[in-house]
Write an enzyme that holds these catalytic residues in place. Structure first.
Site, short mmCIF file in Angstrom:
data_model
loop_
_atom_site.label_atom_id
_atom_site.label_comp_id
_atom_site.label_asym_id
_atom_site.label_seq_id
_atom_site.Cartn_x
_atom_site.Cartn_y
_atom_site.Cartn_z
N LYS A 14 -0.19 -0.05 -10.07
CA LYS A 14 0.19 1.34 -9.79
C LYS A 14 1.58 1.39 -9.13
O LYS A 14 2.42 2.17 -9.52
CB LYS A 14 -0.82 2.00 -8.82
CG LYS A 14 -2.24 2.04 -9.32
CD LYS A 14 -3.16 2.79 -8.35
CE LYS A 14 -3.33 2.12 -7.00
NZ LYS A 14 -3.97 0.80 -7.04
N ARG A 90 -8.13 8.30 -2.78
CA ARG A 90 -8.96 7.11 -3.00
C ARG A 90 -10.43 7.39 -2.76
O ARG A 90 -11.25 6.48 -2.89
CB ARG A 90 -8.52 6.03 -2.04
CG ARG A 90 -7.71 4.90 -2.68
CD ARG A 90 -7.16 4.08 -1.55
NE ARG A 90 -6.97 2.70 -1.86
CZ ARG A 90 -5.76 2.14 -1.97
NH1 ARG A 90 -4.68 2.87 -1.87
NH2 ARG A 90 -5.66 0.85 -2.17
N ARG A 129 0.25 -12.47 -5.76
CA ARG A 129 1.31 -11.48 -5.53
C ARG A 129 2.19 -11.87 -4.33
O ARG A 129 1.68 -12.36 -3.33
CB ARG A 129 0.67 -10.11 -5.27
CG ARG A 129 1.67 -9.03 -4.94
CD ARG A 129 1.10 -7.65 -5.16
NE ARG A 129 0.06 -7.29 -4.22
CZ ARG A 129 -0.58 -6.13 -4.24
NH1 ARG A 129 -0.30 -5.23 -5.17
NH2 ARG A 129 -1.51 -5.86 -3.36
N ARG A 162 1.11 -10.37 1.19
CA ARG A 162 0.51 -9.35 2.04
C ARG A 162 -0.72 -9.93 2.72
O ARG A 162 -1.49 -10.66 2.10
CB ARG A 162 0.09 -8.14 1.17
CG ARG A 162 1.19 -7.12 1.02
CD ARG A 162 0.83 -6.02 0.07
NE ARG A 162 -0.50 -5.46 0.25
CZ ARG A 162 -0.96 -4.40 -0.43
NH1 ARG A 162 -0.18 -3.81 -1.30
NH2 ARG A 162 -2.18 -3.95 -0.23
N ARG A 173 -11.67 -5.39 -1.12
CA ARG A 173 -10.91 -4.23 -1.60
C ARG A 173 -11.39 -3.80 -2.98
O ARG A 173 -11.48 -2.60 -3.28
CB ARG A 173 -9.41 -4.54 -1.61
CG ARG A 173 -8.82 -4.57 -0.21
CD ARG A 173 -7.49 -5.29 -0.15
NE ARG A 173 -6.47 -4.65 -0.94
CZ ARG A 173 -5.43 -5.29 -1.49
NH1 ARG A 173 -5.29 -6.59 -1.32
NH2 ARG A 173 -4.55 -4.63 -2.18
#
Ligand code: AMP
Length: 218
Positions: A14, A90, A129, A162, A173
């Site tokens: 996103k 969300r 990531r 992160r 998550r």
């Protein structure tokens, strides 16, 4: 250019797609995750309140995030240039709060874009990531590594993982997404706002598919 919500699991791309669209079309990219991380880094009261939820891979309380987004949506340049909401709403409560705010401020949503990616790929993408805290560029050590290991191609700053991209927090998550965010697919389908686009290809392929989905020339 329009007002959009980008919906999808963590790791669906996103933020990457919204960043490309912002660059290409001048639309405003509003990422609640980025705003919350900036608050946390700046040591604000809001950041302090959000920290425990973010570190655990849980959602920050609805009222807190809604207030944050509403204050951004009120700004003139957001109204003039259009916006992409990345990571908000969300929950169904957040979606209701968003629509109250849009009604109140005479704004419309043009579409809600669901970026679809398989679960295995999401896990791989998130744990590999790397992000640049200085300029927000995103890399992936498996699928899109920077030219020099751990250095941002865009600004030369050091890349980091992160804190919530470790395997345990990622699994949490994804579970939170299934439970609390996935019901929004039906929510927006029933309002005839939902469009689907594939997110499992490379960055350029996904962006072209997204532009087609929105009826825009890439
Ligand atoms: P993201 O960068 O979108 O993956 O968001 C990182 C974290 O910020 C999430 O795991 C949540 O803890 C928090 N967060 C971001 N957006 C929201 C939201 N709309 N509602 C609640 N928590 C959020």
């Amino acid at each position: 250019m329009g007002n959009y919500v980008f919906l999808g699991a963590p790791g669906a791309g996103k933020g990457t797609m919204a960043g490309l669209a912002a660059e290409r079309f001048g639309i405003r990219h509003i990422s609640t995750g980025d705003i919350l991380r900036a608050e946390l880094k700046a040591g604000t009261e809001l950041g302090r309140q959000a920290q425990q939820y973010m570190e655990a891979g849980e959602l920050v309380p609805d009222a807190l995030v809604a207030a944050l987004v509403n204050s951004v949506l009120g700004r003139d340049h957001v109204r003039d240039r259009g916006f992409i909401l990345d990571g908000y709403p969300r929950t169904v409560t957040q979606a209701d709060l968003l629509h109250e705010e849009l009604d109140r401020t005479h704004l419309n949503l043009d579409a809600v874009v669901l970026i679809e990616v398989s679960r295995d790929l999401l896990m791989q993408r998130l744990t590999a990531r790397r992000v640049c805290p200085a300029c927000r560029a995103v890399f992936n050590v498996l699928f899109g590594p920077p030219a020099r290991a751990e250095v941002c191609d865009a600004c030369g700053g050091p890349l980091v993982q992160r804190p919530d991209d470790n395997a345990d927090t990622v699994a949490q998550r994804l579970a939170v997404y299934q439970e609390q965010t996935a019901p929004l697919i039906e929510y927006y389908e029933s309002r005839c706002l939902l469009r689907r686009t594939p997110g499992d290809g490379g960055r350029e392929t996904n962006f072209q598919a997204l532009c087609r989905c929105l009826g825009l020339a890439p």
